[in-house]
Write an enzyme that holds these catalytic residues in place. Structure first.
Site, PDB file in Angstrom:
ATOM      1  N   PRO A  85      16.485 -15.597 -11.179  1.00  0.00           N
ATOM      2  CA  PRO A  85      16.635 -17.029 -11.519  1.00  0.00           C
ATOM      3  C   PRO A  85      15.802 -17.948 -10.644  1.00  0.00           C
ATOM      4  CG  PRO A  85      18.655 -16.176 -10.532  1.00  0.00           C
ATOM      5  CD  PRO A  85      17.759 -15.020 -10.766  1.00  0.00           C
ATOM      6  N   ARG A 149       4.962  -9.408 -29.176  1.00  0.00           N
ATOM      7  CA  ARG A 149       4.622  -9.947 -30.511  1.00  0.00           C
ATOM      8  C   ARG A 149       3.222 -10.557 -30.505  1.00  0.00           C
ATOM      9  NH1 ARG A 149       5.221 -15.413 -31.346  1.00  0.00           N
ATOM     10  NH2 ARG A 149       5.688 -15.202 -33.559  1.00  0.00           N
ATOM     11  N   ASP A 164       2.624 -20.739 -34.250  1.00  0.00           N
ATOM     12  CA  ASP A 164       3.954 -20.771 -33.615  1.00  0.00           C
ATOM     13  C   ASP A 164       4.168 -22.104 -32.922  1.00  0.00           C
ATOM     14  OD1 ASP A 164       4.569 -18.218 -34.227  1.00  0.00           O
ATOM     15  OD2 ASP A 164       4.208 -17.401 -32.218  1.00  0.00           O
TER      16      ASP A 164
HETATM   17  C1  4H4 Z   1      19.651 -12.692  -9.114  1.00  0.00           C
HETATM   18  C2  4H4 Z   1      21.821 -13.261 -10.051  1.00  0.00           C
HETATM   19  C3  4H4 Z   1      19.841 -13.606  -8.104  1.00  0.00           C
HETATM   20  C4  4H4 Z   1      21.984 -14.188  -9.015  1.00  0.00           C
HETATM   21  C5  4H4 Z   1      20.640 -12.529 -10.068  1.00  0.00           C
HETATM   22  C6  4H4 Z   1      20.998 -14.337  -8.061  1.00  0.00           C
HETATM   23  C7  4H4 Z   1      17.817 -14.002 -14.392  1.00  0.00           C
HETATM   24  C8  4H4 Z   1      17.309 -15.169 -14.993  1.00  0.00           C
HETATM   25  C9  4H4 Z   1      19.129 -13.840 -13.742  1.00  0.00           C
HETATM   26  C10 4H4 Z   1      21.178 -11.087 -12.241  1.00  0.00           C
HETATM   27  C11 4H4 Z   1      20.383 -11.629 -11.179  1.00  0.00           C
HETATM   28  C12 4H4 Z   1      20.548 -12.334 -12.450  1.00  0.00           C
HETATM   29  N1  4H4 Z   1      16.896 -13.044 -14.509  1.00  0.00           N
HETATM   30  N2  4H4 Z   1      16.103 -14.857 -15.462  1.00  0.00           N
HETATM   31  N3  4H4 Z   1      17.873 -16.410 -15.113  1.00  0.00           N
HETATM   32  N4  4H4 Z   1      22.276 -14.878  -5.810  1.00  0.00           N
HETATM   33  N5  4H4 Z   1      19.357 -12.604 -13.157  1.00  0.00           N
HETATM   34  O1  4H4 Z   1      19.934 -14.752 -13.742  1.00  0.00           O
HETATM   35  O2  4H4 Z   1      19.928 -15.641  -6.165  1.00  0.00           O
HETATM   36  O3  4H4 Z   1      21.744 -16.677  -7.422  1.00  0.00           O
HETATM   37  O4  4H4 Z   1      15.870 -13.582 -15.156  1.00  0.00           O
HETATM   38  S1  4H4 Z   1      21.214 -15.482  -6.818  1.00  0.00           S
END
Ligand code: 4H4
Length: 234
Positions: A85, A149, A164
Protein backbone atom coordinates in the site's frame (compact mmCIF):
# COMPACT_ATOMS: atom_id res chain seq x y z
CA UNK A 1 5.91 -12.76 -21.22
CA UNK A 2 6.78 -14.92 -18.21
CA UNK A 3 4.96 -14.01 -14.96
CA UNK A 4 6.15 -15.49 -11.66
CA UNK A 5 4.02 -14.99 -8.56
CA UNK A 6 5.31 -15.53 -5.03
CA UNK A 7 2.37 -16.20 -2.69
CA UNK A 8 1.34 -18.57 0.11
CA UNK A 9 -2.12 -18.67 -1.49
CA UNK A 10 -1.43 -19.84 -5.09
CA UNK A 11 -5.08 -20.91 -5.46
CA UNK A 12 -6.05 -17.21 -5.46
CA UNK A 13 -4.67 -16.95 -9.01
CA UNK A 14 -6.96 -19.46 -10.72
CA UNK A 15 -9.09 -16.55 -12.11
CA UNK A 16 -6.15 -15.85 -14.43
CA UNK A 17 -6.77 -19.22 -16.13
CA UNK A 18 -10.20 -18.06 -17.31
CA UNK A 19 -11.33 -15.98 -20.28
CA UNK A 20 -8.87 -14.03 -22.40
CA UNK A 21 -5.89 -14.43 -20.08
CA UNK A 22 -6.49 -18.17 -19.95
CA UNK A 23 -6.60 -18.24 -23.75
CA UNK A 24 -3.43 -16.14 -23.95
CA UNK A 25 -1.68 -18.78 -21.84
CA UNK A 26 -2.97 -21.52 -24.15
CA UNK A 27 -1.65 -19.51 -27.13
CA UNK A 28 1.73 -19.21 -25.42
CA UNK A 29 1.59 -15.40 -25.32
CA UNK A 30 2.06 -15.48 -21.55
CA UNK A 31 3.19 -18.08 -19.02
CA UNK A 32 2.05 -17.69 -15.41
CA UNK A 33 3.77 -19.68 -12.66
CA UNK A 34 3.02 -19.46 -8.94
CA UNK A 35 5.63 -20.19 -6.24
CA UNK A 36 4.51 -20.93 -2.67
CA UNK A 37 7.28 -19.44 -0.59
CA UNK A 38 6.06 -21.36 2.46
CA UNK A 39 7.79 -24.36 0.80
CA UNK A 40 11.09 -22.53 1.31
CA UNK A 41 10.69 -21.69 5.02
CA UNK A 42 13.68 -23.14 6.91
CA UNK A 43 11.75 -23.78 10.14
CA UNK A 44 9.90 -26.98 11.09
CA UNK A 45 6.55 -25.17 11.48
CA UNK A 46 6.95 -23.63 7.97
CA UNK A 47 6.30 -20.16 9.42
CA UNK A 48 6.81 -17.32 6.93
CA UNK A 49 6.06 -14.45 9.29
CA UNK A 50 7.21 -13.28 12.69
CA UNK A 51 6.72 -10.49 15.20
CA UNK A 52 8.29 -7.09 14.48
CA UNK A 53 11.51 -6.13 16.30
CA UNK A 54 10.82 -3.15 18.52
CA UNK A 55 7.29 -4.38 19.27
CA UNK A 56 4.03 -3.31 17.66
CA UNK A 57 0.93 -4.94 16.27
CA UNK A 58 0.78 -7.47 13.50
CA UNK A 59 3.23 -9.86 11.91
CA UNK A 60 5.80 -9.26 9.18
CA UNK A 61 6.91 -11.52 6.37
CA UNK A 62 10.39 -12.86 7.12
CA UNK A 63 13.12 -12.39 4.50
CA UNK A 64 14.48 -15.97 4.34
CA UNK A 65 11.53 -17.76 2.63
CA UNK A 66 11.18 -14.95 0.06
CA UNK A 67 14.91 -14.79 -0.73
CA UNK A 68 15.23 -18.58 -1.09
CA UNK A 69 12.05 -18.84 -3.16
CA UNK A 70 13.27 -16.13 -5.53
CA UNK A 71 16.67 -17.83 -5.81
CA UNK A 72 14.88 -20.96 -6.99
CA UNK A 73 13.98 -19.71 -10.49
CA UNK A 74 15.71 -17.55 -13.14
CA UNK A 75 14.66 -13.91 -13.08
CA UNK A 76 17.62 -11.98 -14.54
CA UNK A 77 16.40 -8.65 -16.04
CA UNK A 78 12.89 -9.25 -14.61
CA UNK A 79 10.89 -6.47 -13.02
CA UNK A 80 10.42 -7.65 -9.42
CA UNK A 81 7.23 -6.04 -8.12
CA UNK A 82 6.36 -5.83 -4.44
CA UNK A 83 2.65 -5.27 -3.76
CA UNK A 84 2.49 -2.75 -0.96
CA UNK A 85 0.00 0.00 0.00
CA UNK A 86 2.97 2.32 0.42
CA UNK A 87 4.05 1.79 -3.20
CA UNK A 88 3.59 3.86 -6.35
CA UNK A 89 -0.11 3.86 -7.30
CA UNK A 90 -0.82 1.54 -10.22
CA UNK A 91 -2.09 3.20 -13.42
CA UNK A 92 -2.78 2.48 -17.08
CA UNK A 93 0.55 4.11 -17.87
CA UNK A 94 2.35 1.75 -15.47
CA UNK A 95 0.43 -1.18 -16.98
CA UNK A 96 1.58 -0.13 -20.45
CA UNK A 97 5.20 0.19 -19.28
CA UNK A 98 5.18 -3.25 -17.63
CA UNK A 99 3.43 -4.89 -20.60
CA UNK A 100 6.64 -4.51 -22.65
CA UNK A 101 8.78 -6.50 -20.20
CA UNK A 102 9.85 -10.11 -20.85
CA UNK A 103 9.42 -11.22 -17.25
CA UNK A 104 7.51 -9.90 -14.26
CA UNK A 105 7.83 -11.26 -10.72
CA UNK A 106 5.11 -10.37 -8.19
CA UNK A 107 5.78 -10.74 -4.45
CA UNK A 108 2.48 -10.92 -2.59
CA UNK A 109 2.60 -10.21 1.11
CA UNK A 110 0.07 -10.97 3.80
CA UNK A 111 -0.41 -9.93 7.38
CA UNK A 112 0.89 -6.46 8.08
CA UNK A 113 3.83 -6.02 5.81
CA UNK A 114 7.35 -7.05 4.94
CA UNK A 115 10.78 -7.18 6.52
CA UNK A 116 12.51 -4.14 5.00
CA UNK A 117 15.35 -6.33 3.65
CA UNK A 118 12.93 -7.95 1.18
CA UNK A 119 12.87 -4.60 -0.60
CA UNK A 120 16.52 -5.08 -1.63
CA UNK A 121 15.23 -7.70 -4.10
CA UNK A 122 12.64 -5.39 -5.62
CA UNK A 123 12.68 -3.13 -8.68
CA UNK A 124 9.17 -1.67 -8.15
CA UNK A 125 6.94 -1.19 -5.11
CA UNK A 126 3.39 -0.78 -6.45
CA UNK A 127 0.06 -0.22 -4.69
CA UNK A 128 -3.32 -0.94 -6.25
CA UNK A 129 -4.74 2.08 -4.43
CA UNK A 130 -5.02 3.94 -1.15
CA UNK A 131 -6.54 1.16 0.93
CA UNK A 132 -5.14 -1.80 2.85
CA UNK A 133 -5.93 -5.35 1.73
CA UNK A 134 -5.50 -8.57 3.68
CA UNK A 135 -2.93 -9.61 1.11
CA UNK A 136 -1.30 -8.56 -2.14
CA UNK A 137 -2.87 -11.42 -4.13
CA UNK A 138 -6.07 -9.61 -5.11
CA UNK A 139 -3.99 -6.61 -6.19
CA UNK A 140 -1.67 -8.82 -8.25
CA UNK A 141 -4.62 -10.43 -10.09
CA UNK A 142 -5.94 -6.99 -11.05
CA UNK A 143 -2.52 -5.73 -12.15
CA UNK A 144 -1.76 -8.88 -14.19
CA UNK A 145 -5.15 -8.51 -15.90
CA UNK A 146 -4.53 -4.84 -16.77
CA UNK A 147 -0.96 -5.53 -17.95
CA UNK A 148 -1.45 -8.71 -20.00
CA UNK A 149 -4.51 -7.38 -21.92
CA UNK A 150 -2.12 -4.84 -23.47
CA UNK A 151 0.18 -7.54 -24.89
CA UNK A 152 -0.37 -7.81 -28.67
CA UNK A 153 -2.59 -10.78 -29.50
CA UNK A 154 -4.08 -11.21 -26.03
CA UNK A 155 -7.33 -9.31 -26.68
CA UNK A 156 -7.66 -10.80 -30.16
CA UNK A 157 -9.12 -9.00 -33.19
CA UNK A 158 -12.62 -8.68 -31.65
CA UNK A 159 -11.44 -6.25 -29.01
CA UNK A 160 -8.85 -3.55 -28.73
CA UNK A 161 -7.51 -1.25 -26.07
CA UNK A 162 -6.69 1.80 -28.21
CA UNK A 163 -9.92 3.60 -27.22
CA UNK A 164 -9.97 2.34 -23.63
CA UNK A 165 -10.66 4.83 -20.92
CA UNK A 166 -7.26 6.18 -19.86
CA UNK A 167 -5.38 4.67 -22.85
CA UNK A 168 -6.61 7.51 -25.06
CA UNK A 169 -6.11 9.98 -22.21
CA UNK A 170 -9.87 10.54 -21.91
CA UNK A 171 -12.71 8.54 -20.36
CA UNK A 172 -14.51 6.33 -22.87
CA UNK A 173 -17.59 7.69 -24.69
CA UNK A 174 -21.04 6.07 -24.08
CA UNK A 175 -21.41 2.81 -26.05
CA UNK A 176 -24.56 1.03 -27.29
CA UNK A 177 -25.45 -2.26 -28.93
CA UNK A 178 -28.73 -3.88 -30.07
CA UNK A 179 -31.62 -3.22 -29.80
CA UNK A 180 -32.05 0.39 -30.96
CA UNK A 181 -34.95 0.86 -28.49
CA UNK A 182 -34.85 -1.05 -25.20
CA UNK A 183 -37.80 -0.33 -22.88
CA UNK A 184 -38.00 3.17 -24.36
CA UNK A 185 -34.28 3.82 -23.94
CA UNK A 186 -33.08 4.71 -27.40
CA UNK A 187 -29.66 4.62 -29.09
CA UNK A 188 -28.57 8.20 -30.05
CA UNK A 189 -29.57 8.88 -33.68
CA UNK A 190 -26.05 9.89 -34.69
CA UNK A 191 -24.81 6.34 -34.02
CA UNK A 192 -27.47 5.01 -36.42
CA UNK A 193 -26.70 7.59 -39.11
CA UNK A 194 -23.73 5.86 -40.70
CA UNK A 195 -22.09 9.30 -40.91
CA UNK A 196 -18.59 8.40 -39.67
CA UNK A 197 -17.34 11.96 -39.24
CA UNK A 198 -20.39 12.98 -37.19
CA UNK A 199 -20.02 9.78 -35.11
CA UNK A 200 -16.32 10.55 -34.51
CA UNK A 201 -17.16 14.11 -33.38
CA UNK A 202 -20.02 12.92 -31.15
CA UNK A 203 -17.77 10.35 -29.48
CA UNK A 204 -14.96 12.88 -28.93
CA UNK A 205 -17.42 15.41 -27.43
CA UNK A 206 -18.95 12.77 -25.13
CA UNK A 207 -15.48 11.63 -23.98
CA UNK A 208 -14.48 15.23 -23.27
CA UNK A 209 -17.75 15.93 -21.39
CA UNK A 210 -17.46 12.76 -19.28
CA UNK A 211 -13.78 13.44 -18.53
CA UNK A 212 -14.48 17.07 -17.62
CA UNK A 213 -17.32 16.01 -15.27
CA UNK A 214 -15.63 13.02 -13.59
CA UNK A 215 -11.85 13.36 -14.01
CA UNK A 216 -10.86 16.97 -14.86
CA UNK A 217 -7.37 16.06 -13.63
CA UNK A 218 -6.86 13.95 -16.75
CA UNK A 219 -7.36 17.06 -18.91
CA UNK A 220 -4.30 18.65 -17.27
CA UNK A 221 -2.06 16.18 -19.09
CA UNK A 222 -4.22 15.71 -22.21
CA UNK A 223 -3.09 17.83 -25.18
CA UNK A 224 -6.39 19.37 -26.32
CA UNK A 225 -6.68 19.96 -30.09
CA UNK A 226 -8.46 23.10 -31.33
CA UNK A 227 -11.37 20.84 -32.31
CA UNK A 228 -11.53 19.48 -28.73
CA UNK A 229 -11.43 23.03 -27.31
CA UNK A 230 -14.30 24.07 -29.62
CA UNK A 231 -16.33 20.98 -28.68
CA UNK A 232 -15.83 21.71 -24.97
CA UNK A 233 -17.17 25.25 -25.44
CA UNK A 234 -20.53 24.17 -26.90
C1 4H4 B 1 1.41 -4.39 3.52
C2 4H4 B 1 -0.75 -4.63 4.61
C3 4H4 B 1 1.74 -3.37 4.39
C4 4H4 B 1 -0.39 -3.59 5.47
C5 4H4 B 1 0.18 -5.01 3.65
C6 4H4 B 1 0.85 -2.98 5.35
C7 4H4 B 1 -1.81 -3.76 -1.18
C8 4H4 B 1 -2.34 -2.65 -1.87
C9 4H4 B 1 -2.06 -4.13 0.22
C10 4H4 B 1 -1.26 -6.96 2.55
C11 4H4 B 1 -0.19 -6.01 2.67
C12 4H4 B 1 -1.45 -5.66 2.03
N1 4H4 B 1 -1.04 -4.44 -2.03
N2 4H4 B 1 -1.87 -2.72 -3.11
N3 4H4 B 1 -3.17 -1.66 -1.43
N4 4H4 B 1 1.57 -2.35 7.81
N5 4H4 B 1 -1.35 -5.23 0.68
O1 4H4 B 1 -2.84 -3.49 0.90
O2 4H4 B 1 2.44 -1.08 5.86
O3 4H4 B 1 0.10 -0.85 6.50
O4 4H4 B 1 -1.08 -3.79 -3.18
S1 4H4 B 1 1.25 -1.71 6.40
Amino acid sequence: MKIDILSIFPEMFTPLNQSMIGKAQEKGLITIETHDFRDFADNKQRHVDDMPYGGGQGMLLMPQPIFDCLDNFPHENARVILLDPAGETFSQQKAKELSTENQLVFICGHYEGFDERIKTLVTDEISLGDYVLTGGEAAAVVMIDAITRLIPGVLGKEASHEDDSFSSGLLEYPQYTRPEDFRGLKVPDVLLSGHHENIRKWRLKESLKKTMERRPDLLETYSLTQEARDLLKH
